[in-house]
Scaffold this active site. Structure first.
Site, PDB file in Angstrom:
ATOM      1  N   ASP A   1       0.863  -1.091  -0.070  1.00  0.00           N
ATOM      2  CA  ASP A   1       0.169  -0.035  -0.118  1.00  0.00           C
ATOM      3  C   ASP A   1       0.796   1.184  -0.015  1.00  0.00           C
ATOM      4  O   ASP A   1       0.382   2.259  -0.725  1.00  0.00           O
ATOM      5  CB  ASP A   1      -0.642  -0.310   1.206  1.00  0.00           C
ATOM      6  CG  ASP A   1      -2.046  -1.192   1.112  1.00  0.00           C
ATOM      7  OD1 ASP A   1      -1.860  -1.708   0.217  1.00  0.00           O
ATOM      8  OD2 ASP A   1      -2.801  -1.022   2.037  1.00  0.00           O
TER       9      ASP A   1
ATOM     10  N   ASP B   1       0.226  -5.294   4.718  1.00  0.00           N
ATOM     11  CA  ASP B   1      -1.211  -5.048   4.834  1.00  0.00           C
ATOM     12  C   ASP B   1      -2.206  -6.255   4.579  1.00  0.00           C
ATOM     13  O   ASP B   1      -2.614  -7.107   5.246  1.00  0.00           O
ATOM     14  CB  ASP B   1      -1.664  -4.020   4.074  1.00  0.00           C
ATOM     15  CG  ASP B   1      -1.206  -2.645   4.861  1.00  0.00           C
ATOM     16  OD1 ASP B   1      -0.387  -2.691   5.771  1.00  0.00           O
ATOM     17  OD2 ASP B   1      -1.735  -1.448   4.494  1.00  0.00           O
TER      18      ASP B   1
ATOM     19  N   CYS C   1       5.358  -1.207   7.977  1.00  0.00           N
ATOM     20  CA  CYS C   1       4.968   0.094   8.480  1.00  0.00           C
ATOM     21  C   CYS C   1       5.079  -0.080   9.888  1.00  0.00           C
ATOM     22  O   CYS C   1       4.290  -0.954  10.725  1.00  0.00           O
ATOM     23  CB  CYS C   1       3.802   0.677   7.919  1.00  0.00           C
ATOM     24  SG  CYS C   1       3.919   0.976   6.308  1.00  0.00           S
TER      25      CYS C   1
ATOM     26  N   SER D   1      -6.191   4.027   5.294  1.00  0.00           N
ATOM     27  CA  SER D   1      -5.067   3.303   5.661  1.00  0.00           C
ATOM     28  C   SER D   1      -5.219   3.194   7.240  1.00  0.00           C
ATOM     29  O   SER D   1      -5.719   4.196   7.849  1.00  0.00           O
ATOM     30  CB  SER D   1      -3.999   4.217   5.306  1.00  0.00           C
ATOM     31  OG  SER D   1      -2.995   3.872   6.068  1.00  0.00           O
TER      32      SER D   1
END
Length: 571
Positions: free
Chosen positions: A85, A127, A198, A474
């Site tokens: 993403d 993700d 992340c 997100s």
């Protein structure tokens, strides 16, 4: 473990005279007769060179294979795709992201079916690859263990920890003229200093927490950052664990029960996790034939205390959670407060309660709070319902002070139009920005809106502007942003009937989202409504749009276990 393949799928390709052609292929790859006689374990990764989230998965898979071999199993490694993403964000590439979740599940299923593997260890980093891999496990129902590839280390920028979220928000600050070209360049160069997903409690780390809470991953396996060599011990243990599950015939659907799904929803809320949890948990439930939709998830969110002070709502990153004891500490706090079902079985062969014996919430830290003294008394994610979202919507309130908002609609037909307006600051304080035609079917692909929301936040609009969409946000999104509005515009949902100036009221405390229009007015507008054509009239996105269902049920693309006439594990 005695090698009796009479009930294992691999008997079709490794046992008896009729399997001689198949065995000839195995000999060609250097396999021995002993290896061919053992159970075949698929070791699936989402390794690629697209982004740091996935780059270390290949190395970790090699250690998983050693664990399988140490317990007399024969590992067979394969890879599937990932759409990352952070790279796909802010342009048409994001339409591929959610679609990739289902393609990952499908491709793992097809590889396992095609080659008759008996068990599965799945490694994922970014993700959608986490829920995609878990969906495949539950769908196939062969003994399976999930392992997260680990999070990225935090970057350091002028004395503070930073993540990629800070870079997205800095784009908004740059457009507002509050930081220079040099500042932005300096930040982008230091924000992501290592391999790993992340670092905040965005979707990857949220679903990594879910993997432990739902019981598909070994306790504490998701905590160590990706670069840490200590991950090898968990990789080897995961390979060994799947052989133990095979011996005991413990399968994913023995683990992923309604109570396990409730545990998973608890940890999303308690950690201030991504709103995408409300999309992925129903999709995993569908694979098990369990009714557990977005509003069921939100019911649990509503009465779960928010106790982990993690970005984007809080101040810490995944490495900080790991350093105080990882996901087991968070689960311990929830169990002590009576918020977890401790009797759920897990891939360790033990229950949640047994896994957490001896785990304590350490003193002298403020990453994980007790449920008796939470950051806020209700979860970081809230469900909304009303005449603008009869099938529900979702908002992340972790870190938000203002939880009610009323303002006029400013309608955009796609994200690009909204982002262009935000860049030029063509909005007023008090507006409710509406981005529609971005749902699973209408996008197609249900894009995330981080570029737009981060730009808004970077312009200093926190609490002054709201945004609603039938698309997604997100896990890094913060601010008054409501996603998953259903039914989506593409199927005639109320969001598709809005006009500029319509007054919209959002109340995250009461759980409502309303537009100040009568039922008669909405019905009159519906008669004039026509679906908007999108540009994807062939290929994978077209095919996805033909089969995808509502956000309420997880945007799934097939009927799930309820419609099964056979389960792969029992072929």
């Amino acid at each position: 473990m005695a090698t009796d393949k009479s009930k294992l799928p691999s008997r079709y390709v490794s046992v008896g005279p009729e399997s001689a052609p198949h065995r000839s292929y195995y000999y060609a790859m250097g396999m021995t007769e002993e290896e061919i006689a053992q159970p075949f374990v698929g070791v699936a990764t989402c390794w690629n060179e697209a982004a740091p989230c996935n780059i270390s998965l290949n190395r970790q898979a090699q250690v998983v294979k050693l664990g399988v071999k140490s317990k007399q199993g024969t590992p067979r490694e394969f890879t599937t795709i990932t759409v990352t993403d952070g790279i796909a964000m802010g342009h048409a590439g994001m339409k591929s992201s959610l679609v990739s979740r289902d393609l990952i599940a499908d491709s793992v299923e097809l590889t396992m079916r095609g080659h008759c593997y008996d068990a599965l260890v799945g490694l994922a980093g970014c993700d959608k690859s986490l829920p995609g891999m878990m969906m495949a496990m539950v769908r196939l129902n062969v003994p399976s263990v999930f392992m997260y590839g680990g999070s990225i280390l935090p970057g350091r920028f002028r004395g503070r920890d930073v993540t990629v979220q800070d870079v997205f928000e800095a784009v908004g600050e740059h457009s507002a003229g509050t930081i220079s070209d040099d500042d932005l360049h300096e930040l982008e160069c230091v924000a992501c200093p290592s391999a790993g997903a992340c670092g905040g409690q965005f979707t990857a780390n949220t679903m990594a927490c879910v993997s432990e809470a739902i019981g598909l991953a070994l306790p504490a396996s998701s905590g160590a950052p990706a670069p840490y060599e200590s991950r090898d011990a968990y990789a080897e243990a995961s390979g060994q664990a799947v052989m133990n599950l095979l011996e005991k015939n413990i399968r994913p659907r023995d683990i992923v029960t309604r109570k396990a799904l409730e545990n998973a929803a608890r940890i999303v809320a308690a950690s201030g996790g991504s709103t995408n949890g409300g999309l992925h948990l129903p999709a995993i439930a569908n694979e098990a034939g369990i009714d557990f939709d977005l509003m069921d998830v939100c019911d649990i969110f509503r009465d779960t205390p928010y106790i982990a002070d993690l970005k984007p709502g809080g101040k810490y990153v995944a490495k900080d959670l790991y350093e105080v004891g990882g996901v087991p500490v968070l689960m311990r706090a929830l169990l002590d407060g009576g918020y977890l079902h401790g009797d759920c079985i897990t891939v360790s062969g033990k229950t949640i309660g047994e896994n957490l014996e001896g785990i304590e919430v350490p003193d002298g830290q403020d990453v994980v709070y007790s449920t008796s003294k939470p950051i806020t008394p209700t979860g970081g994610v809230v469900g909304l319902k009303g005449n603008l979202a009869p099938e529900g919507a979702i908002v992340k309130v972790a870190g938000m002070e203002k939880q009610q908002f009323t303002g006029p609609a400013r309608v955009f037909e796609c994200e690009e139009d909204a982002f262009a307006a935000v860049e030029k600051r063509e909005y007023e304080e008090g507006d409710v920005l509406v981005i529609r035609n971005e749902g699973p079917k209408g996008g197609p692909g249900m894009r995330e809106m981080l570029s737009t929301t981060a730009a808004l936040y970077g312009q200093g609009t926190d609490g002054k502007v709201a945004l609603i969409t039938d698309g997604r946000f997100s896990g890094a999104t913060r601010g008054f942003c409501i996603g998953h509005v259903g039914p989506e515009a593409a199927v005639g949902g109320p969001i598709g009937l809005l006009k500029d100036g319509d007054m919209i009221s959002i109340d995250a405390v009461a759980g409502t989202i309303e537009v100040d229009l009568s039922d008669d007015e909405l019905e009159a507008r519906r008669k004039d409504w026509k679906p908007r054509d999108h540009d994807y009239q062939s290929g994978a996105l077209w095919r996805y749009a033909q089969t995808v269902g509502s956000t309420l049920d997880g945007a799934v693309t097939h009927p799930g276990a309820k419609a099964e006439t056979h389960v792969y594990a029992d072929i």
